[in-house]
Scaffold this motif. Structure first.
Motif, short mmCIF file in Angstrom:
data_model
loop_
_atom_site.label_atom_id
_atom_site.label_comp_id
_atom_site.label_asym_id
_atom_site.label_seq_id
_atom_site.Cartn_x
_atom_site.Cartn_y
_atom_site.Cartn_z
N SER A 28 -8.98 -11.83 -1.49
CA SER A 28 -7.88 -11.96 -2.48
C SER A 28 -8.42 -12.62 -3.38
O SER A 28 -9.49 -13.39 -3.53
N GLY A 29 -8.10 -11.94 -4.77
CA GLY A 29 -8.68 -12.39 -6.08
C GLY A 29 -9.85 -11.86 -6.29
O GLY A 29 -10.28 -12.13 -7.61
N SER A 85 -6.54 -5.62 -7.09
CA SER A 85 -5.43 -5.25 -7.76
C SER A 85 -5.63 -4.90 -9.20
O SER A 85 -4.69 -4.00 -9.81
N GLN A 132 2.31 -2.55 -1.61
CA GLN A 132 2.35 -3.30 -0.10
C GLN A 132 3.73 -3.63 0.25
O GLN A 132 4.00 -3.65 1.38
N ASP A 134 -2.08 -0.02 -3.31
CA ASP A 134 -2.62 -1.45 -3.23
C ASP A 134 -2.16 -2.19 -1.98
O ASP A 134 -0.92 -2.61 -1.72
N GLU A 135 -3.17 -2.49 -1.17
CA GLU A 135 -3.01 -3.28 0.02
C GLU A 135 -1.65 -2.54 0.83
O GLU A 135 -0.86 -3.22 1.33
N ALA A 167 -1.16 -4.04 4.63
CA ALA A 167 -1.56 -5.47 4.77
C ALA A 167 -0.53 -6.17 5.66
O ALA A 167 -0.72 -7.15 6.43
N SER A 187 -6.81 -0.15 -1.89
CA SER A 187 -7.36 -1.31 -1.67
C SER A 187 -7.13 -1.66 -0.11
O SER A 187 -6.08 -1.85 0.16
N HIS A 238 -8.01 -4.91 3.01
CA HIS A 238 -8.88 -5.89 3.64
C HIS A 238 -9.56 -5.67 4.83
O HIS A 238 -10.67 -6.36 4.96
N TYR A 285 -17.73 -10.69 0.66
CA TYR A 285 -16.77 -11.56 0.93
C TYR A 285 -17.76 -12.94 0.68
O TYR A 285 -16.84 -13.79 0.95
N GLN A 292 -16.45 -17.19 2.59
CA GLN A 292 -15.44 -16.53 3.13
C GLN A 292 -15.56 -16.21 4.71
O GLN A 292 -16.65 -16.36 5.16
#
Length: 253
Positions: free
Chosen positions: A37-38, A42, A86, A169-170, A173, A201, A203, A241, A245
């Protein structure tokens, strides 16, 4: 073919979300953006659709030039680019079919879109619902559908645009693992069948390995990995990561 040339994004609060980046997204590929995240995923996606204007650099479409060259160029690019979010962004009180039909609005003038859409558009929307296995839910309100079904309606809405490119975008998730696989199965299959370029995108490293033709890893607004999903080894994942992380490399093995 979509590409970014020396694109960077710094927001008004002084935060640089994306450092100078150049990438080419090959036509028809299923491309996964990985990162915490960040990381800038996005921001990159929103820049590709013109929702965020870069501080510097250009976003280009082969044969058309910069999407920011003029307003008509940006409108044309958005008409040919489907978005999957998302949180679905469906209108709960409308049926699945009515939500999918909103994907046809950009094909008409502002005045024409205020009137009932032609039968041809309804057939396109029904076909899109059929491709995600939801034609039997066409007349159900969106807020009566499960989370996975709502996301598949979101995919159908994007496909009703008849896009050249899909940005997601995700998209899984908030879904459980089994439902996430079903949603990505549908998205991957349709993009393959139609030759659509998909930039997604995620994770989940395991899903990136399962679906991606090409993986781009971001960390702190920079590209730190680019390559085949088979090369996503522990050292590459640590680079994406970072040591501070969770070590997804171990979880993904």
């Amino acid at each position: 073919m979509l590409s970014v040339h020396d694109v960077a994004v710094t927001y008004s609060n002084g935060v640089t979300a994306l450092h100078p980046t150049s990438l080419t997204f090959k036509r028809g590929q299923f491309i996964v953006l990985l990162g915490a995240s960040g990381a800038g995923k996005s921001t990159l996606l929103r820049t590709l659709n013109g929702l965020v204007r870069p501080t510097r650099g250009e976003v280009r479409v082969e044969g058309r030039g910069s999407i920011f060259a003029r307003r008509s160029a940006l409108r044309a690019h958005r008409r040919s680019t489907g978005m999957v979010f998302q949180q679905h962004h469906l209108i709960g009180r409308l049926t699945a079919l009515e939500n999918v039909l909103t994907g046809r609005l950009a094909a008409h003038s502002t005045f024409r879109s205020m009137l009932p859409l032609p039968r041809a558009d309804r057939m396109i929307a029904l076909e899109a619902l059929g491709r995600v296995g939801l034609v039997d839910r066409a007349l159900h309100r969106a807020d009566q559908l499960s989370g996975g079904q709502q996301q598949r309606v979101g995919i159908a809405r994007a496909m009703a645009q008849r896009p050249e490119t899909i940005l997601a975008d995700e998209p899984v998730a908030s879904l459980d693992p089994a439902t996430a696989v079903k949603v990505l199965d549908d998205l991957h299959r349709i993009c393959r069948e139609d030759g659509i370029t998909a930039i997604i995108s995620l994770h989940q490293v395991d899903l990136a390995r399962r679906y991606a033709d090409h993986v781009i890893g971001l960390a702190q607004g920079r590209i730190v990995f680019e390559g085949n999903p088979d090369t996503l080894r522990p050292d590459a994942l640590d680079e994406i990561y970072h040591a501070d992380q969770p070590r997804l490399a171990e979880a993904a093995e």
